[in-house]
Scaffold this active site. Structure first.
Site, PDB file in Angstrom:
ATOM      1  NE  ARG A  40      21.283 101.887  57.962  1.00 33.29           N
ATOM      2  CZ  ARG A  40      20.908 102.085  59.168  1.00 33.29           C
ATOM      3  NH1 ARG A  40      21.078 103.822  59.222  1.00 33.29           N
ATOM      4  NH2 ARG A  40      20.330 101.223  59.920  1.00 33.29           N
ATOM      5  CE  LYS A 177      22.181 105.691  74.106  1.00 33.67           C
ATOM      6  NZ  LYS A 177      22.163 105.189  72.615  1.00 33.67           N
ATOM      7  N   GLY A 327      24.314  98.748  63.923  1.00 28.38           N
ATOM      8  CA  GLY A 327      25.617 100.218  63.326  1.00 28.38           C
ATOM      9  C   GLY A 327      26.923  99.527  63.462  1.00 28.38           C
ATOM     10  N   GLY A 350      18.025  99.661  65.801  1.00 28.86           N
ATOM     11  CA  GLY A 350      17.085  99.886  66.375  1.00 28.86           C
ATOM     12  C   GLY A 350      15.908  99.096  65.861  1.00 28.86           C
TER      13      GLY A 350
HETATM   14  C1  3PG Z   1      19.298 104.269  62.652  1.00 30.20           C
HETATM   15  O1  3PG Z   1      20.603 104.818  61.478  1.00 30.20           O
HETATM   16  O2  3PG Z   1      19.149 103.629  63.245  1.00 30.20           O
HETATM   17  C2  3PG Z   1      17.654 105.110  61.180  1.00 30.20           C
HETATM   18  O3  3PG Z   1      18.365 105.365  60.116  1.00 30.20           O
HETATM   19  C3  3PG Z   1      16.841 105.744  62.691  1.00 30.20           C
HETATM   20  O4  3PG Z   1      17.587 106.384  63.376  1.00 30.20           O
HETATM   21  P1  3PG Z   1      16.676 106.976  64.145  1.00 30.20           P
HETATM   22  O5  3PG Z   1      17.279 106.074  65.207  1.00 30.20           O
HETATM   23  O6  3PG Z   1      17.626 108.746  63.823  1.00 30.20           O
HETATM   24  O7  3PG Z   1      15.489 107.576  64.378  1.00 30.20           O
END
Ligand code: 3PG
Ligand code: MG
Length: 378
Positions: A40, A177, A327, A350
């Site tokens: 990232r 999930k 991830g 997400g």
């Molecule tokens: C992630 O790693 O999915 C993003 O950085 C968002 O992080 P968060 O889900 O804690 O908002």
């Protein structure tokens, strides 16, 4: 686009990035942390290089982890700052944004403090654009603003899937999930030719079909929706036809077995089986477009990694255009050294799902309303 900014030479530019990276502690938990995967950080370099090349004074802001609105040494950005200093000397990094409750709470006073002293704002934090947090939605209402190179690339690649995907278009969704992903599954089914559901979430679908799932992951609140999705989509949805399970014997040993779609009472399904892996790989091989998010099993444990690895290899080997987000899926590709063989690796999990589900994100909406946006007011 960065080119939408007024001249940045000699100006102070605030860049929101998503440097929420995994850390490791090479000298044990009491030693210093280092960045375990800098994907990232490297992904933001085109934007940071462009801005510094134009003569801007660049300051980066990011969150790390989920601290509860106060300083937490576990989420100190020092290791990220060190890595950034190697990649982009001279670029500053603010403290973890989530050390202040105003970030999550989208507090206008926090936005005011954040943008104070800056002339322009750049959002290059694709992975957080689904969150209406202060640093994402606040600055574009106050400063000339633009999307960074990474954000533009992400939106182009993921948005392209929704516009004219080459067909057949296959989506593969896994992970644990199921409730988080029902919305995106529903909208994916409006676009894709085929949808594979694997991972822990598949067991709620199997239960909805009347199979026994033993002690596998199960979300009772999602069963009715899973059943409705299966009824509507018919044979466009592919579920595992065999499952790798773990049973604990009377003397406490683990026994790993492959069973069909019915998981015995005393067993837990933790990966797709070899027949499913072959079927899923065959579906990938004939697809012209593949989107993948979420592992097929608990692949951190080598006993339950075969399904996820088979899928990763199939996607890396396919001739179609592939987009991988999340991830875990990206980590699986990395472990096999295959990330470079995928069409596009998204930095968002997400966020990529929400962009596919809604076609837009709060962070993108905010940029479109910036005073200098070419589309402002439309
Ligand atoms: C992630 O790693 O999915 C993003 O950085 C968002 O992080 P968060 O889900 O804690 O908002
Ligand atoms: Mg996340």
């Amino acid at each position: 686009m960065l080119e939408d900014l007024p001249h940045v030479r000699g100006r102070r530019v605030l860049v929101r990035t998503d440097f929420n990276v995994p850390l490791r502690w090479p000298d044990g938990p009491t030693g210093a942390a280092t960045v375990a995967d800098d994907f990232r950080i490297r992904a933001a370099m085109p934007t940071l290089d462009w801005l510094t090349g134009q003569g801007a004074a660049v300051t980066v802001a990011t969150h790390l982890g989920r601290p509860q609105g106060e300083h937490d040494p576990l989420y100190d950005l020092a290791p990220v700052r060190d890595r950034l200093a190697e990649l982009a000397p001279g670029v500053e990094l603010l403290d973890n944004l989530r050390f202040d409750p105003g970030e999550k709470g989208n507090d206008p006073a926090f936005v005011d403090r954040l943008v104070d002293g800056f002339d322009c704002y750049v959002n290059d934090a694709f992975g957080v654009c689904h969150r209406s947090h202060a640093s994402i939605v606040g600055p574009p209402a106050r400063l000339p603003s633009a999307a960074g190179r990474l954000l533009a690339r992400e939106v182009g690649a993921l948005g392209g899937l929704l516009v004219h995907p080459a067909r057949p278009f296959l989506a593969v969704v896994g992970g644990a999930k199921v409730t988080d992903k029902l919305g995106v599954l529903r909208s994916l089914l409006e676009t894709v030719d085929r949808l594979i559901v694997g991972g822990g979430m598949a067991f709620t679908f199997l239960a909805a079909q009347g199979h026994s799932i033993g002690a596998s992951l199960f979300d009772a609140s999602a069963v009715a929706t899973c059943r409705a999705l299966l009824d509507e989509a018919g044979d466009r949805v592919l579920l595992p036809s065999d499952v790798v399970v773990r049973r604990t014997t009377a003397d406490g040993d683990d026994r790993i077995e492959v069973v069909g779609t019915d998981v015995p009472e005393d067993a837990t399904g933790l990966d797709i089986g070899p027949v499913s892996a072959r079927a899923f790989a065959a579906a990938v091989a004939t697809a012209e477009t593949v989107f993948w998010n979420g592992p097929m099993g608990v692949f951190e444990d080598p006993r339950f990694a075969a399904g996820t690895y088979a899928l990763a290899k199939a996607i890396a080997g396919s001739c179609g255009f592939s987009v991988v987000g999340g991830g875990d899926s990206v980590a699986a590709l990395d472990q096999l050294g295959l990330a470079g063989r995928v069409g596009f690796v998204s930095t968002g999990g997400g966020a990529s799902l929400e962009l596919l589900e809604h076609g837009d994100l709060p962070g993108l909406v905010a940029l479109r309303h910036a005073p200098n946006a070419p589309t402002a007011g439309r």
